[in-house]
Design a protein around this motif. Structure first.
Motif, short mmCIF file in Angstrom:
data_model
loop_
_atom_site.label_atom_id
_atom_site.label_comp_id
_atom_site.label_asym_id
_atom_site.label_seq_id
_atom_site.Cartn_x
_atom_site.Cartn_y
_atom_site.Cartn_z
N GLU A 49 38.19 32.70 47.07
CA GLU A 49 38.55 33.18 45.74
C GLU A 49 37.29 33.58 44.98
O GLU A 49 36.18 33.15 45.30
N LEU A 88 45.86 43.39 45.66
CA LEU A 88 45.32 42.33 44.83
C LEU A 88 44.59 42.86 43.60
O LEU A 88 44.83 42.42 42.48
N LYS A 89 43.70 43.81 43.82
CA LYS A 89 42.92 44.32 42.69
C LYS A 89 43.80 45.05 41.68
O LYS A 89 43.64 44.89 40.47
N THR A 92 45.97 42.47 39.70
CA THR A 92 45.30 41.43 38.90
C THR A 92 44.26 41.99 37.95
O THR A 92 43.53 41.23 37.31
N THR A 95 40.55 41.93 40.49
CA THR A 95 40.05 40.78 41.24
C THR A 95 40.55 40.83 42.68
O THR A 95 41.73 41.06 42.92
N THR A 379 52.95 40.59 41.34
CA THR A 379 51.83 40.20 40.48
C THR A 379 51.62 38.69 40.52
O THR A 379 50.48 38.21 40.59
N SER A 380 52.71 37.93 40.50
CA SER A 380 52.61 36.48 40.58
C SER A 380 51.95 36.07 41.91
O SER A 380 51.07 35.19 41.93
N ALA A 382 49.91 37.89 43.76
CA ALA A 382 48.52 38.31 43.74
C ALA A 382 47.66 37.39 42.87
O ALA A 382 46.54 37.01 43.26
N GLU A 383 48.17 37.01 41.70
CA GLU A 383 47.40 36.14 40.80
C GLU A 383 47.09 34.81 41.45
O GLU A 383 45.99 34.28 41.32
N ASN A 384 48.07 34.25 42.15
CA ASN A 384 47.85 32.97 42.82
C ASN A 384 46.93 33.11 44.02
O ASN A 384 46.11 32.23 44.30
N LEU A 388 43.72 31.05 40.51
CA LEU A 388 43.93 30.87 39.07
C LEU A 388 42.62 30.41 38.42
O LEU A 388 41.74 29.86 39.08
#
Length: 391
Positions: A49, A88-89, A92, A95, A379-380, A382-384, A388
């Motif tokens: 991460e 991912l990018k 988010t 990121t 999105t959820s 990808a964020e995880n 976080l």
């Protein structure tokens, strides 16, 4: 011996902590049960991460990672013979993740500690921690058939699930949670070209599969297997044949195969010890929690533990405040449980669970159909996956 912080375990978490403390002028001694050469043979995860990457920069061990690591902007999920990309990018706000092997991180950290004159005692088997509730806890260990003690201000237990740190906490004070999954991962390492530029997670009627990599000529692949399977039952040819059956045809047709240079079976489980602090003994990394590898959170959770613990220790030695150390377990556990939830969700989504039957399988299919059709759900995910925030 005496030191300020006694660290049990020369894995990434213990070494990062030792390096961060050194950069702030705080002394530490690292005790490792095995030799450092043996430590460097451990094959572990390699998806980092951004928070972990930032922490390695803070520890000033980032140069080789920046040069040789592979930034990834997304990954793929294969389902019903097609692949679906998780951007991912894009999802988010910029990121991604870094692919860089845990073994290489450990190597960089060992070299940094040696260059700084840090003390790492190899083949030191810790037998227990005494006086954790006092201001001067003592670590007892054996080396070369002799008994030794290390007296310190604080003890960091970074010695993994089977280590002595957690066992030194009275059993009546331990609060633990565990879930054991009814399957394992058979993994191989091979000097072959990766299946794709990005990781491929696969849900298939024959079982889960994952195509990963360490660099452009070193691949790491996994397939879901029975807990009754043995490594010797799986020849290289059998593994490659089974992996190809689970991959989309266009990926299987171009998959480069070759002799394995490492092969192992890892059972999957979730474990949390909520007693991450006992007096002046603090648990970090696998000593306190285990996650299924599906969500790539094991090393990253260890890094976030060290983020919180290092700041608490630095605050104590710079300002005489225990506030950061008093808050350590609460801050660390909040992130631990969120990562446990994500790893459980990813594992439940992509693996075959014999006990759930046809209904459970249809629920997984429906969940994936919803995921691929929903910007919010993607999105959820990808964020995880990218991690976080620490704070």
């Amino acid at each position: 011996m005496k030191t300020q912080v006694g660290i049990i375990g020369a894995g990434p978490s213990g070494l990062i902590l030792s390096q961060l403390l050194h950069l702030q002028g705080i002394e530490s001694v690292v005790l490792e049960r095995k030799t450092l050469d043996y430590v460097l043979t451990r094959i572990r995860a390699g998806v980092l991460e951004q928070g972990c990457v930032d922490l390695l920069h803070e520890a000033e061990v980032h140069q080789r990672m920046d040069k040789e690591g592979f930034p990834h902007d997304g990954f793929e999920i294969a389902f019903r013979g097609a692949t679906h990309r998780v951007d991912l990018k894009g999802l988010t706000g910029g990121t991604g993740v870094m692919v860089y092997g845990q073994t290489e991180i450990t190597r960089d950290l060992i070299e940094a500690r040696k260059a700084a004159g840090g003390t790492i005692i190899e083949e030191a088997e810790v037998t227990g921690v005494e006086g954790a509730e006092t201001d001067n806890p003592v670590i007892h260990y054996k080396k070369d058939g002799r008994d030794y003690t290390l007296t310190c201000d604080f003890v960091a237990g970074c010695d993994g699930y089977h280590g002595a740190s957690r066992k030194s906490i009275p059993a009546n004070l331990l609060k633990t949670f565990e879930k054991v999954y009814p399957f394992g991962w058979l993994g191989i390492m091979s000097e072959t070209r990766p299946a794709s530029d990005e990781l491929i997670y696969t849900r298939h009627e024959r079982g889960f599969a994952l195509c990963s990599m360490r660099h452009e000529k070193l691949s790491r692949h996994y397939i879901q297997c029975s807990l009754d399977d043995k490594v010797e039952d799986w020849s290289d040819d059998r593994f490659w044949d089974e992996l190809k059956r689970r991959l989309p045809e266009n990926v299987a047709d171009t998959l480069e195969t070759g002799p394995s240079i490492e092969k192992s079976i890892a059972p999957l489980r979730s474990f949390v010890c909520e007693t991450m602090r006992h007096g002046r003994l603090f648990l970090a990394g696998d000593a306190a929690h285990i996650v299924p590898p599906t969500g790539a959170k094991g090393l990253n959770l260890a890094a976030s533990d060290i983020y919180f613990l290092s700041r608490g220790l630095i605050d104590f030695y710079k300002n005489g405040s225990m506030a950061g150390l008093d808050a350590y377990a609460g801050k660390a556990l909040r992130r631990v449980w969120m990562a446990e939830r994500f790893s459980w969700w990813m594992t439940s989504l992509l693996h075959n669970f014999p006990e759930t039957g046809g209904f459970g399988s249809r629920m997984q299919d429906a969940e994936l159909d919803y995921l691929f059709g929903s910007q919010a759900a993607m999105t959820s995910l990808a964020e995880n996956y990218v991690g976080l925030p620490y704070e």
